[in-house]
Design a protein around this motif. Structure first.
Motif, PDB file in Angstrom:
ATOM      1  N   LYS A   1       0.829  -1.200   0.000  1.00 54.02           N
ATOM      2  CA  LYS A   1       0.000   0.000   0.000  1.00 54.02           C
ATOM      3  C   LYS A   1       0.869   1.258   0.000  1.00 54.02           C
ATOM      4  O   LYS A   1       1.957   1.283   0.574  1.00 54.02           O
ATOM      5  N   ILE A   2       0.377   2.281  -0.644  1.00 54.71           N
ATOM      6  CA  ILE A   2       1.071   3.562  -0.705  1.00 54.71           C
ATOM      7  C   ILE A   2       0.779   4.331   0.575  1.00 54.71           C
ATOM      8  O   ILE A   2      -0.379   4.521   0.956  1.00 54.71           O
TER       9      ILE A   2
ATOM     10  N   GLU B   1      -5.570   0.710  -2.056  1.00 57.92           N
ATOM     11  CA  GLU B   1      -4.268   1.140  -2.576  1.00 57.92           C
ATOM     12  C   GLU B   1      -3.450   1.920  -1.552  1.00 57.92           C
ATOM     13  O   GLU B   1      -2.239   2.050  -1.701  1.00 57.92           O
ATOM     14  N   TYR B   2      -4.130   2.441  -0.496  1.00 62.23           N
ATOM     15  CA  TYR B   2      -3.464   3.403   0.380  1.00 62.23           C
ATOM     16  C   TYR B   2      -3.495   2.993   1.844  1.00 62.23           C
ATOM     17  O   TYR B   2      -4.450   2.368   2.319  1.00 62.23           O
TER      18      TYR B   2
ATOM     19  N   LEU C   1       6.550   7.747   3.929  1.00 54.22           N
ATOM     20  CA  LEU C   1       5.469   8.545   3.352  1.00 54.22           C
ATOM     21  C   LEU C   1       5.783   8.841   1.885  1.00 54.22           C
ATOM     22  O   LEU C   1       6.865   9.297   1.552  1.00 54.22           O
ATOM     23  N   GLN C   2       4.811   8.558   1.010  1.00 51.68           N
ATOM     24  CA  GLN C   2       5.023   8.747  -0.423  1.00 51.68           C
ATOM     25  C   GLN C   2       4.212   9.889  -1.024  1.00 51.68           C
ATOM     26  O   GLN C   2       4.615  10.463  -2.030  1.00 51.68           O
TER      27      GLN C   2
ATOM     28  N   LYS D   1      -1.324   4.228  -9.601  1.00 54.24           N
ATOM     29  CA  LYS D   1      -0.590   3.657 -10.732  1.00 54.24           C
ATOM     30  C   LYS D   1       0.618   4.511 -11.094  1.00 54.24           C
ATOM     31  O   LYS D   1       1.703   3.998 -11.397  1.00 54.24           O
ATOM     32  N   VAL D   2       0.412   5.823 -11.058  1.00 51.99           N
ATOM     33  CA  VAL D   2       1.506   6.733 -11.405  1.00 51.99           C
ATOM     34  C   VAL D   2       2.630   6.623 -10.377  1.00 51.99           C
ATOM     35  O   VAL D   2       3.811   6.527 -10.728  1.00 51.99           O
ATOM     36  N   ILE D   3       2.289   6.627  -9.098  1.00 50.11           N
ATOM     37  CA  ILE D   3       3.304   6.549  -8.046  1.00 50.11           C
ATOM     38  C   ILE D   3       4.086   5.244  -8.140  1.00 50.11           C
ATOM     39  O   ILE D   3       5.305   5.209  -7.936  1.00 50.11           O
TER      40      ILE D   3
END
Length: 360
Positions: free
Chosen positions: A35-36, A60-61, A100-101, A329-331
């Motif tokens: 997970k982001i 996703e997070y 942290l992204q 998806k971009v990250i």
């Protein structure tokens, strides 16, 4: 090809491909990617709770924390189920959280760009709610900093992932509508005195606060206009002079576009629309949410017949679900972000001109 420049055409083609981006290899093998780690700064923005709710339900997070330096706003947010169980912290603590992204920036409008700038400086991707401030130089510097650091700034314009707009972008890519010669858009609602008082400091009026969403779509379709003519009016009986009945006219070499935005229209949300006219067909989106459209074509195209037809769309999920799915998806490097810094700067400049504000 129609009047799009090659750059505009390729950009629209990228937009049309958003729904068909392949998943990451690890996920194809049946294993979920990590997970982001994401946090949110601010609870004041009108979309703040909606963005937090979207991130919370997403697989996703992982939400690491929420920041709200204003004591009154924090006290209010702490009573909301949306923020229950999420650690409260300072901005410094959040930006220094290991792993942290990304950060969702949902502050008061005046604090959006300065806050996002600090997040980029800390090496984080940003989901930045709209609009992008009243200063073109500050917004451009933010985009330049992000580009230099290879970070993404995702603007929170509501219709980028809307299914009716996705269809519009697809039809443009496939040249099904021919040469676009006209766009008419309406983005209005009715607000009370309390909400109006919050917006009074912003000189761009209704166009700045609300019209920005469809301006983003106009620029996606036709690119940066050659000329923008703003018409700003104040009609409220409150007599505060705030511009609540706005019109902007965009001139292109072979096309025109109009955007209307008012904060005094009864049931204005129901009448919101986006109508694209070309030499081979017309797409009229109304209402914008939940999306519905009528399509007229001079000849059959794909699954669509000649003449007028109603177009229906699957029942939508949350308003912001696809925004954050795309950002993930971009990250992860699964795709390039379709909305380039050049596009976002063109939107910002067009917005400021539409509000009668300077670009300097």
């Amino acid at each position: 090809m129609n009047i799009f420049s090659r750059r505009q055409f390729l950009h629209t083609a990228a937009l049309a491909s958003l729904a068909t981006v392949p998943r990451a290899r690890a996920q194809d093998k049946g294993t979920k990617p990590a997970k982001i780690r994401i946090g949110q700064i601010g609870t004041a923005h009108a979309h703040a709770s909606g963005k937090m709710a979207t991130m919370r339900k997403s697989e996703e997070y992982e939400i690491v924390g929420i920041v709200e330096p204003d004591a009154e706003l924090r006290a209010k947010a702490e009573k909301s189920a949306t923020y229950q169980g999420i650690p409260w912290m300072t901005e410094e603590q959040l930006l220094n959280t290991p792993g942290l992204q990304a950060v969702a920036v949902e502050t008061r409008i005046k604090d959006l760009v300065p806050t996002a700038t600090r997040c980029i400086a800390a090496g984080k991707h940003v989901h930045l709610d709209k609009p992008g401030g009243e200063s073109r130089p500050a917004f451009k510097q933010l985009l330049d900093d992000a580009t230099r650091r290879k970070l993404t700034v995702q603007m929170g314009y509501m219709f980028r992932y809307n299914p009716a707009f996705t269809l519009c972008f697809r039809l443009l890519r496939e040249e099904a509508l021919g040469e676009i010669f006209s766009i008419d858009a309406q983005m209005s609602k009715l607000i009370g005195a309390a909400e109006r008082n919050v917006l009074l400091p912003y000189r761009g009026g209704s166009m700045y606060e609300l019209g920005c969403h469809v301006i983003d779509a106009v620029v996606t379709v036709l690119g940066r206009p050659d000329k923008v003519t703003p018409h700003m009016r104040s009609v409220s009986a409150l007599g505060d002079g705030w511009s609540d009945n706005d019109l902007a006219v965009f001139d292109y070499p072979r096309a025109t576009a109009t955007v209307r935005s008012a904060m005094v229209e009864v049931e204005g949300g129901t009448r919101r629309n986006f109508i694209v006219c070309g030499t081979k067909g017309t797409l009229a989106i109304q209402p914008l949410e939940p999306a519905a459209a009528r399509l007229a074509l001079a000849a059959p195209h794909g699954e669509f017949k000649k003449g007028y037809q109603d177009v229906t769309f699957p029942k939508p999920g949350g308003r912001y679900d696809l925004d954050f799915a795309d950002l993930a998806k971009v990250i992860r490097g699964e795709k390039a972000f379709a909305f380039t810094p050049e596009h976002d700067l063109a939107v910002q400049e067009t917005l400021l001109l539409s509000c009668g504000l300077p670009l300097s």
